[in-house]
Structures are given as C-alpha cells and as structure tokens.
Design a protein around this motif. Structure first.
Motif, PDB file in Angstrom:
ATOM      1  N   ASP A   1       7.715   1.770 -11.865  1.00  0.00           N
ATOM      2  CA  ASP A   1       8.038   1.160 -11.284  1.00  0.00           C
ATOM      3  C   ASP A   1       7.315   0.815  -8.996  1.00  0.00           C
ATOM      4  OD1 ASP A   1      10.679   0.597 -11.867  1.00  0.00           O
ATOM      5  OD2 ASP A   1      11.332   2.598 -11.285  1.00  0.00           O
ATOM      6  N   LEU A   2       6.587   1.721  -8.517  1.00  0.00           N
ATOM      7  CA  LEU A   2       6.370   1.702  -7.842  1.00  0.00           C
ATOM      8  C   LEU A   2       4.816   0.949  -8.134  1.00  0.00           C
ATOM      9  CD1 LEU A   2       4.959   2.790  -4.950  1.00  0.00           C
ATOM     10  CD2 LEU A   2       3.625   4.771  -5.685  1.00  0.00           C
ATOM     11  N   ASN A   3       4.093   0.912  -8.464  1.00  0.00           N
ATOM     12  CA  ASN A   3       2.374  -0.058  -8.892  1.00  0.00           C
ATOM     13  C   ASN A   3       2.841  -1.369  -9.087  1.00  0.00           C
ATOM     14  OD1 ASN A   3       0.879   1.935  -9.885  1.00  0.00           O
ATOM     15  ND2 ASN A   3       0.967   1.894 -12.164  1.00  0.00           N
ATOM     16  N   SER A   4       4.682  -1.631 -10.073  1.00  0.00           N
ATOM     17  CA  SER A   4       5.325  -2.664 -10.062  1.00  0.00           C
ATOM     18  C   SER A   4       5.582  -3.927  -8.250  1.00  0.00           C
ATOM     19  CB  SER A   4       6.309  -2.374 -10.909  1.00  0.00           C
ATOM     20  OG  SER A   4       6.973  -4.543 -10.841  1.00  0.00           O
ATOM     21  N   GLN A   5       5.636  -2.460  -7.392  1.00  0.00           N
ATOM     22  CA  GLN A   5       5.874  -3.100  -6.192  1.00  0.00           C
ATOM     23  C   GLN A   5       4.227  -3.257  -5.252  1.00  0.00           C
ATOM     24  OE1 GLN A   5       8.834  -0.993  -3.724  1.00  0.00           O
ATOM     25  NE2 GLN A   5       6.983  -0.247  -2.600  1.00  0.00           N
ATOM     26  N   ARG A   6       3.346  -2.512  -6.178  1.00  0.00           N
ATOM     27  CA  ARG A   6       3.010  -2.691  -5.301  1.00  0.00           C
ATOM     28  C   ARG A   6       1.705  -4.234  -6.000  1.00  0.00           C
ATOM     29  NH1 ARG A   6       0.524   3.193  -6.625  1.00  0.00           N
ATOM     30  NH2 ARG A   6       1.110   4.337  -4.570  1.00  0.00           N
ATOM     31  N   ASN A   7       2.146  -4.370  -7.130  1.00  0.00           N
ATOM     32  CA  ASN A   7       1.243  -5.787  -7.113  1.00  0.00           C
ATOM     33  C   ASN A   7       1.982  -7.002  -7.107  1.00  0.00           C
ATOM     34  OD1 ASN A   7      -0.962  -4.597  -9.058  1.00  0.00           O
ATOM     35  ND2 ASN A   7       0.440  -3.973 -10.951  1.00  0.00           N
ATOM     36  N   SER A   8       3.653  -6.562  -6.970  1.00  0.00           N
ATOM     37  CA  SER A   8       4.137  -7.988  -6.529  1.00  0.00           C
ATOM     38  C   SER A   8       3.575  -8.172  -4.804  1.00  0.00           C
ATOM     39  CB  SER A   8       5.812  -7.275  -6.465  1.00  0.00           C
ATOM     40  OG  SER A   8       5.724  -7.686  -7.886  1.00  0.00           O
ATOM     41  N   PHE A   9       3.232  -6.631  -3.866  1.00  0.00           N
ATOM     42  CA  PHE A   9       3.403  -7.747  -2.698  1.00  0.00           C
ATOM     43  C   PHE A   9       2.169  -7.885  -2.350  1.00  0.00           C
ATOM     44  CE2 PHE A   9       8.023  -5.441  -3.121  1.00  0.00           C
ATOM     45  CZ  PHE A   9       8.426  -6.691  -1.198  1.00  0.00           C
ATOM     46  N   ARG A  10       1.176  -7.299  -3.036  1.00  0.00           N
ATOM     47  CA  ARG A  10      -0.501  -7.758  -3.314  1.00  0.00           C
ATOM     48  C   ARG A  10      -0.481  -9.438  -3.435  1.00  0.00           C
ATOM     49  NH1 ARG A  10      -2.574  -2.670  -6.440  1.00  0.00           N
ATOM     50  NH2 ARG A  10      -2.793  -0.923  -4.569  1.00  0.00           N
TER      51      ARG A  10
ATOM     52  N   ALA B   1       0.773  -1.811  -0.359  1.00  0.00           N
ATOM     53  CA  ALA B   1      -0.219   0.278  -0.223  1.00  0.00           C
ATOM     54  C   ALA B   1       0.836   1.323  -0.234  1.00  0.00           C
ATOM     55  CB  ALA B   1      -0.493   0.174   0.972  1.00  0.00           C
ATOM     56  N   GLU B   2       1.549   0.835  -0.197  1.00  0.00           N
ATOM     57  CA  GLU B   2       2.890   2.143  -0.022  1.00  0.00           C
ATOM     58  C   GLU B   2       2.444   3.352  -0.811  1.00  0.00           C
ATOM     59  OE1 GLU B   2       7.742   2.991  -0.732  1.00  0.00           O
ATOM     60  OE2 GLU B   2       7.192   1.852  -1.515  1.00  0.00           O
ATOM     61  N   ALA B   3       2.592   4.610  -0.592  1.00  0.00           N
ATOM     62  CA  ALA B   3       2.419   5.886  -0.962  1.00  0.00           C
ATOM     63  C   ALA B   3       3.576   6.369  -2.196  1.00  0.00           C
ATOM     64  CB  ALA B   3       1.591   7.197  -0.385  1.00  0.00           C
TER      65      ALA B   3
END
Length: 434
Positions: free
Chosen positions: A314-323, A303-305
């Motif tokens: 990159d942020l979307n990639s991280q969010r998707n991975s960690f979800r 959920a990182e902003a």
C-alpha cells in the motif's frame, strides 16, 4: 501538456481471464452442460436470462438476489445485445423495484446490474431512459447509509449511468451534487452531521472524479464546486491511504482541466479593491497559495516513510501515485502509460483517461477484458480498436470431428504438413550436396 518519457511504474494490471462462467443456483440452471461426446456445449444464455427475469418477481428476497447475481455473471461473460433489445424495460424496472424494497445485498446487486445494462446499451435513448428513471430511486437509497458495500454500489451505478446516458453537462453535475451531499450534507437547524467513513469518502471522491472527466472545465458551474480544492487538500492529511490517493487523483484531474478558479472558494474583498482587477489579483494570490500548500502535501506523501503496521504494498502504491501527481503539478507531465488487454496495447495519456480506466476496471471486475474487447462504447471512449480474433472464434464453434481432423497430431492435415516438411528438408539436403 508534457509527457514523460518513462512509463508509469503503477500501470493498471489486467485480469488474465476474459470471460466468466455463470454460477448455478436453485433458480437458474448452469449455462454449460456436458454431452455424451464429452464436448462442452454452450446453452442459449438468453433463456437463462429469461429465467432470471422471472425470478425477480418472486417474493423471497434470497431468490431475487440469486437471480441478480446470475444476471451480472451473464452480462459480464458476454454482451447481451439481443436480450437487451427485447427485455430492456422489464429488466430495468425490476432492478429499480429491488432498489426500492430490497435488502442491502439486493440493492447492491441491482445497482450493479443496472450499470452493466447501460454499458451494454451504450449511448442513446435507452441509456437516457435508464438515467432518467434511476436517479431518483438511487438518490433515495443513498439516504440510508446502512452498509458501505450498498452505498459504494449505488455510487458506482449513478456514475456509470450518468457517464453513458448523460447528454448535457447539467445532468452530470446533478449526479455529482448527489454524490457530494454524502460528504457535505446540507443540514437544517439542530441537526448533527454524521461523520462519513473513510470507505464512503473514497467511494464518493472516486465516483465524483470519474464524472468530472466527462466535463469541459469551462462549462462547470463555479458556485457548485467552490471549496472543493480546499476539501481535497484536507483529505490529503487523513490517516486512510485510500482516501489520500483518491483525493490526490481528484486534484491532479482538476489541475489538468486548467480551471482552478472554478474549484476554489470565493475570495472576500473589502473596501475599494472590490473592482475586477482587485478581484483577479486576490484570486490569483489565493489560488497560488492553495497550489503551494498542495504541492508540499503531495511532496511529503510521495516520500512518506513506512510507519508501524503500514503495509509495504500500500505504501509503494501511494508513493508511486503521488510521484506521478507531483510530476503533473510541478511540470505538467501527464501520466503516460500503457496496459495490455487480451494481448493488445491500450495507451493512456491523461489523468482523465487513467481515472476512467481504473473506475471501469473496478466496476466490471472479471468482465473487464471481455467488455474492453467487444464493447463498442468503450472502444470509442478510449480510442481502442482490438483486432478480431478469427482463429479463436472458429475454434470455439468447430465440432469434435473437425477437431480430430484438424487439431489431432494424427489428423490428415497434420500428416500432410509433416510430409511437406520432410520433402522440404530432403530437398534442402540435396541442394547442399550439389
């Protein structure tokens, strides 16, 4: 293990092209030429590889680099089974010589060539020989951390040759230990550790995780990997996003194996509680605490902003991975996804498969689709059986005359087809008036 009904949003994307052409150089002629009829005729790639092999004996490093680059191009564009059968040992040992005496660029190229060589041979005596002959030179080359690209290529090579040629769990764990030493070196007295770069950490964790996918959790030596979960947990707090994602996927894989105690540190027990039951209880509490800490970290990363200067992609990639990781840790869901390879579907249902696919895709680059379509070893790894494209193969070999006969709008075949369609149309009109 549960499976989600919805498909993963960050499914692996594929290159559109399934072959690469070989670039020309001063030492290697192009593998294609134009003839008077304007038709492209493919030359014998084995003769090109023979020239490249000869060039690897040259003293000039730039000549060897060009030859290695061309070898990589040819091995990416087609599986060279016949050449490997005849010249396997010569190519291997020339590449190993490049690892020992070449520049950083030459070492990176030779490492990649060895990886492609073992993927072409597949499991067996040749793959085992590649592993046995290559581990020591790779280990030595890794000791000089000159350039990240060189180290990354060496790590990829070590991972690939172990993945294909490793027949025993001990061989795989030996390679994993070599990788681990780059971020956790055993230091002597009065020796200051060099802080590894984010790129090096990412490369090590990715290669280490790739090899872990091949091991049964019960065969792991717990003494070798104690504290690894704690280490990956610390990586989740690092600033570099690629480090965090690599660590998160490694943790998801470890949790998927179900043998967390193999990766947790020893629990110190005092007094009379150092009996089996006391050890088991303290181990349970310790693992539960680590799991809770990691869950909180993963939740925050999912959920990182976006902060200042952070790339949205990159942020979307991280969010998707960690979800995905969060769902695996909380509910036991596997990262169910599917991806297209040359128009055909490959289904992925575990973290182990996803990590293997992504690692091999990065390594093969432009040759990924070609190898996935034609490499029997990879077919066995992923349970993937592509349909034989007879039409495309026949089109590749037909002559210019045949093309005019069968493909031209004015060809005999097309004229006959047009006449047949006209007759059918007229017949249907007659029937409709009756």
């Amino acid at each position: 293990m549960g499976k989600r009904k919805s498909q993963r949003k960050n499914a692996a994307t594929l290159d559109n092209d399934d072959t690469d052409s070989v670039s020309s150089s001063s030492t290697v002629r192009s593998d294609h030429m134009l003839v008077s009829g304007g038709e492209e005729v493919q030359l014998d790639k084995e003769s090109i590889l023979d020239q490249c092999l000869d060039a690897l004996y040259e003293k000039r490093g730039s000549t060897r680099e060009k030859a290695l680059a061309s070898i990589i191009e040819v091995f990416n564009s087609n599986l060279q089974h016949e050449f490997v059968e005849m010249k396997f040992a010569t190519l291997l040992h020339q590449c190993l010589n490049s690892l020992k005496k070449g520049s950083a660029k030459e070492i990176a190229l030779a490492s990649h060539a060895i990886g492609l060589l073992v993927l072409t041979t597949g499991p067996g005596d040749k793959a085992k020989e590649i592993l046995e002959e290559s581990v020591s030179p790779i280990s030595e080359a890794l000791k000089s951390r000159s350039e990240t690209s060189k180290i990354s290529s060496l790590l990829e090579c070590l991972a690939i040759i172990t993945f294909v040629g490793g027949e025993e769990p001990e061989e795989t764990e030996t390679s994993m230990q070599i990788m681990w030493q780059l971020v956790h070196p055993k230091l002597g007295p009065n020796v200051v550790a060099t802080k590894p770069s984010p790129a090096l950490i990412t490369a090590v964790v990715s290669a280490w995780s790739f090899l872990l996918t091949t091991l049964d959790g019960w065969t792991l030596n717990p003494k070798s990997w104690q504290q690894s979960i704690s280490y990956f947990s610390t990586l989740l707090d690092k600033d570099d996003r690629s480090v965090r994602i690599a660590a998160g996927e490694a943790l998801a894989l470890i949790f998927e194996t179900g043998n967390l105690e193999k990766f947790c540190g020893e629990v110190k027990v005092s007094g009379d509680i150092s009996i089996t039951e006391g050890n088991n209880y303290r181990e349970f509490v310790h693992i539960r605490g680590l799991r809770g800490k990691i869950l909180n970290q993963v939740r925050n990363l999912a959920a990182e902003a976006g902060g200042k200067g952070s790339a949205k992609k990159d942020l979307n990639s991280q969010r998707n991975s960690f979800r995905d990781i969060l769902e695996s840790l909380e509910d036991g869901y596997s990262p169910e996804t599917s991806t297209k390879i040359g128009g055909e579907c490959l289904n992925i249902a575990t973290w182990a498969q996803l990590i293997q696919l992504n690692f091999l895709k990065r390594f093969l680059g432009g040759g990924y689709v070609k190898h996935m379509q034609e490499n029997e070893f990879l077919h066995n790894v992923f349970g993937f059986t592509p349909k034989t494209k007879l039409l495309s193969r026949s089109e590749h070999h037909i002559s210019a005359l045949e093309k005019r006969m069968y493909k031209s709008p004015n060809s005999v075949l097309n004229k006959a087809r047009t006449q047949l369609l006209n007759k059918q149309r007229m017949l249907s009109q007659v029937i409709s008036f009756q």
